[in-house]
Enzyme design. Structure first.
Site, PDB file in Angstrom:
ATOM      1  N   GLU A 168       1.187  -1.484   0.176  1.00  0.00           N
ATOM      2  CA  GLU A 168      -0.021  -0.202   0.076  1.00  0.00           C
ATOM      3  C   GLU A 168       1.069   1.007   0.147  1.00  0.00           C
ATOM      4  O   GLU A 168       0.754   2.520  -0.958  1.00  0.00           O
ATOM      5  CB  GLU A 168      -0.859   0.240   0.817  1.00  0.00           C
ATOM      6  CG  GLU A 168      -2.205  -0.867   1.176  1.00  0.00           C
ATOM      7  CD  GLU A 168      -1.826  -2.628   2.100  1.00  0.00           C
ATOM      8  OE1 GLU A 168      -1.744  -2.960   2.744  1.00  0.00           O
ATOM      9  OE2 GLU A 168       0.416  -2.832   2.015  1.00  0.00           O
TER      10      GLU A 168
ATOM     11  N   ALA B 272      17.857 -42.546  -9.744  1.00  0.00           N
ATOM     12  CA  ALA B 272      18.952 -43.100 -10.679  1.00  0.00           C
ATOM     13  C   ALA B 272      18.764 -43.812 -10.348  1.00  0.00           C
ATOM     14  O   ALA B 272      18.162 -45.193 -10.025  1.00  0.00           O
ATOM     15  CB  ALA B 272      19.858 -42.423  -9.478  1.00  0.00           C
TER      16      ALA B 272
ATOM     17  N   SER C 273      22.635 -40.310 -11.828  1.00  0.00           N
ATOM     18  CA  SER C 273      20.821 -39.340 -12.269  1.00  0.00           C
ATOM     19  C   SER C 273      21.305 -38.881 -12.726  1.00  0.00           C
ATOM     20  O   SER C 273      20.328 -37.546 -13.639  1.00  0.00           O
ATOM     21  CB  SER C 273      20.692 -38.817 -10.530  1.00  0.00           C
ATOM     22  OG  SER C 273      21.822 -38.516  -9.935  1.00  0.00           O
TER      23      SER C 273
ATOM     24  N   TRP D 197      21.885 -36.506 -16.302  1.00  0.00           N
ATOM     25  CA  TRP D 197      20.696 -35.629 -16.248  1.00  0.00           C
ATOM     26  C   TRP D 197      19.780 -37.014 -16.850  1.00  0.00           C
ATOM     27  O   TRP D 197      19.301 -37.391 -16.982  1.00  0.00           O
ATOM     28  CB  TRP D 197      20.130 -34.377 -16.741  1.00  0.00           C
ATOM     29  CG  TRP D 197      22.076 -33.712 -15.861  1.00  0.00           C
ATOM     30  CD1 TRP D 197      22.387 -33.455 -16.474  1.00  0.00           C
ATOM     31  CD2 TRP D 197      21.533 -33.479 -14.038  1.00  0.00           C
ATOM     32  NE1 TRP D 197      23.091 -32.844 -15.365  1.00  0.00           N
ATOM     33  CE2 TRP D 197      22.901 -32.464 -14.090  1.00  0.00           C
ATOM     34  CE3 TRP D 197      20.534 -33.266 -13.927  1.00  0.00           C
ATOM     35  CZ2 TRP D 197      23.009 -32.082 -13.598  1.00  0.00           C
ATOM     36  CZ3 TRP D 197      20.422 -32.479 -12.523  1.00  0.00           C
ATOM     37  CH2 TRP D 197      22.431 -31.999 -12.436  1.00  0.00           C
TER      38      TRP D 197
ATOM     39  N   ARG E 140      12.331 -23.311  -5.504  1.00  0.00           N
ATOM     40  CA  ARG E 140      13.719 -23.406  -4.860  1.00  0.00           C
ATOM     41  C   ARG E 140      13.526 -21.426  -4.583  1.00  0.00           C
ATOM     42  O   ARG E 140      13.301 -21.254  -2.646  1.00  0.00           O
ATOM     43  CB  ARG E 140      15.040 -22.921  -4.949  1.00  0.00           C
ATOM     44  CG  ARG E 140      15.363 -24.750  -4.482  1.00  0.00           C
ATOM     45  CD  ARG E 140      17.161 -25.077  -4.850  1.00  0.00           C
ATOM     46  NE  ARG E 140      16.782 -26.519  -5.252  1.00  0.00           N
ATOM     47  CZ  ARG E 140      18.256 -27.011  -5.347  1.00  0.00           C
ATOM     48  NH1 ARG E 140      19.525 -25.722  -5.474  1.00  0.00           N
ATOM     49  NH2 ARG E 140      18.741 -27.750  -5.280  1.00  0.00           N
TER      50      ARG E 140
ATOM     51  N   ASP F 195      26.379 -35.575  -2.267  1.00  0.00           N
ATOM     52  CA  ASP F 195      27.025 -34.517  -3.609  1.00  0.00           C
ATOM     53  C   ASP F 195      27.288 -33.057  -3.132  1.00  0.00           C
ATOM     54  O   ASP F 195      28.130 -32.655  -4.513  1.00  0.00           O
ATOM     55  CB  ASP F 195      25.930 -34.925  -4.083  1.00  0.00           C
ATOM     56  CG  ASP F 195      24.538 -36.250  -5.168  1.00  0.00           C
ATOM     57  OD1 ASP F 195      25.585 -36.727  -5.177  1.00  0.00           O
ATOM     58  OD2 ASP F 195      23.199 -35.726  -4.393  1.00  0.00           O
TER      59      ASP F 195
ATOM     60  N   LEU G 116      22.734 -26.095  -2.358  1.00  0.00           N
ATOM     61  CA  LEU G 116      21.623 -25.673  -2.048  1.00  0.00           C
ATOM     62  C   LEU G 116      20.902 -24.278  -2.052  1.00  0.00           C
ATOM     63  O   LEU G 116      19.739 -24.079  -1.651  1.00  0.00           O
ATOM     64  CB  LEU G 116      20.966 -26.220  -1.103  1.00  0.00           C
ATOM     65  CG  LEU G 116      20.991 -27.550  -0.554  1.00  0.00           C
ATOM     66  CD1 LEU G 116      20.762 -28.442   0.841  1.00  0.00           C
ATOM     67  CD2 LEU G 116      19.867 -28.821  -1.320  1.00  0.00           C
TER      68      LEU G 116
ATOM     69  N   GLU H 280      14.147 -31.231  -0.487  1.00  0.00           N
ATOM     70  CA  GLU H 280      14.986 -31.584  -1.240  1.00  0.00           C
ATOM     71  C   GLU H 280      15.807 -33.063  -0.833  1.00  0.00           C
ATOM     72  O   GLU H 280      17.138 -32.606  -0.948  1.00  0.00           O
ATOM     73  CB  GLU H 280      15.597 -30.939  -2.810  1.00  0.00           C
ATOM     74  CG  GLU H 280      14.937 -30.028  -3.484  1.00  0.00           C
ATOM     75  CD  GLU H 280      16.049 -29.525  -4.853  1.00  0.00           C
ATOM     76  OE1 GLU H 280      16.570 -29.917  -4.734  1.00  0.00           O
ATOM     77  OE2 GLU H 280      15.376 -28.387  -4.611  1.00  0.00           O
TER      78      GLU H 280
END
Length: 389
Positions: free
Chosen positions: A52, A169, A175, A177, A191, A207, A211, A317
């Site tokens: 506002e 995977a 995995s 892609w 995300r 991995d 993130l 995730e």
């Protein structure tokens, strides 16, 4: 005409994604009695102007008077002093003639007080029905904030990506892609709207993910959270990289696990953010010894801590085991699943769910949305009744 301006305000509110947390995403459009747009705006960063005020400033910057104008807002104007003064008071001082509200604010600090203050000042206020398209859109846009206000916990969204036969995977872990680039980029958008992105220690060790939100520009990075019962997160893991903050949650290990406590102390000494969470004794594996396979953190306590930190949307995730734990606890509000048009066969599952003996025991969901993203299918599914609070 009201509908058009309300939906325009919703579009403005969407621009606050990744910016306004922990505040709600709100848009405002100021319109003259003749239908001219005088000013518009959306909520800024926490501590900054609300929608506002941004709209009033926009009109002022153009030298336009808003006396007698109508304000279209996606959420009830606030009526309390927080980091900023009450927006309802700003609208009263500006001499607005009418306010149209898409959604009432369940925040107990507001909860009808904003509308009451406007009406007490002689301003006409219309609140559209909850089935109105703008009300539905405003609800979805702020579902995390509403969840935290009403249920006192974040909205939990679990993101998974895999093949059409539900494999993330190969059995050997390969995995990259399965899903395409468009789906991976779309995952970054989801995300960005979260207050926190959460994974487990298995993913960190395997991995070393960051993130963070990549590929799209954001002004605020979500909090990166790792559930790490035995404090195995390395002090130099990439989750600690800037920008943004990270947090590791683990068990109280001082008396029960000296080695784990030593690792915990190493994180503390390195200045890493940690939070000690209770173990979930009720859901520990029956008859198992106290080891990493049988102990896990109390996920209700995890959500309570994230609520305390004002997280509206939690984006999970994680690996198949932690995914299954969230599902088993009934804490997943929404599944964000990307399915590639591929068949893998034996491999790693989306979630390590237990075998059932009867179809009556299955977790039943309803499809909330489905659309193609590149060559992949994006599905949003929710437990029946989720989002109705």
């Amino acid at each position: 005409m009201d509908d058009d301006f309300l939906l325009r305000a919703v579009g403005l509110a969407a621009q606050a994604i990744g910016l306004s947390e922990p505040n709600p995403r709100v848009g405002c459009v100021l319109v003259s009695p003749s239908g001219e747009v005088l000013g518009q705006g959306h909520t800024q960063q926490a501590g900054g102007p609300h929608a506002e005020v941004m709209a009033l400033r926009d009109a002022e910057s153009r030298g336009l008077s808003v006396a007698g104008a109508t304000a279209y807002v996606t959420l009830e104007p606030c009526a309390h002093h927080g980091r900023t003064p009450p927006c309802a008071d700003a609208l009263v001082r500006a001499g607005l003639g009418r306010v149209v509200v898409a959604l009432m604010d369940p925040n107990p600090l507001v909860g009808g007080k904003g509308v009451a203050r406007l009406r007490d000042a002689g301003i006409a206020v219309d609140v559209v029905p909850p089935t109105h398209p703008a009300a539905v859109a405003a609800w979805e846009l702020n579902i995390g904030f509403l969840s935290r206000m009403v249920r006192h916990r974040p909205w939990v969204r679990m993101k998974m990506a895999g093949s059409l036969d539900g494999r993330t995977a190969l059995g050997n872990g390969q995995s990259k892609w399965i899903t395409g680039e468009a789906a991976r980029s779309d995952g970054q958008v989801w995300r960005a709207r979260a207050g926190a992105v959460l994974t487990g220690i298995g993913t960190v060790l395997a991995d070393d993910p960051r993130l963070d939100v990549r590929a799209i520009e954001v002004l605020r990075q979500p909090l990166r959270v790792v559930l790490d019962t035995h404090w195995r997160t390395p002090v130099d893991a990439r989750i600690w990289d800037q920008p943004g903050d990270a947090l590791v949650m683990g068990m109280p290990a001082q008396d029960t696990d000296p080695a784990a406590h030593a690792r915990y102390q190493s994180l503390v000494d390195a200045g890493r953010a940690v939070a000690v969470m209770p173990l979930d004794e009720r859901r520990a594996m029956a008859g198992a010894t106290a080891n990493e396979g049988s102990q896990r953190l109390d996920l209700d306590a995890v959500l309570a801590e994230l609520t305390r930190r004002q997280i509206n949307e939690l984006h999970v995730e994680a690996g198949a085991r932690l995914n299954a734990a969230w599902i088993a606890c009934g804490l997943v509000d929404e599944y964000l699943i990307y399915l590639a048009p591929k068949l893998i066969g034996p491999g790693r599952a989306l979630a390590d769910l237990p075998a059932l003996s009867d179809l009556a025991e299955v977790t039943t969901l309803c499809f909330h949305d489905a659309q193609m993203v590149g060559n992949d299918l994006r599905v949003l599914a929710r437990p029946i009744g989720a989002g109705a609070f």
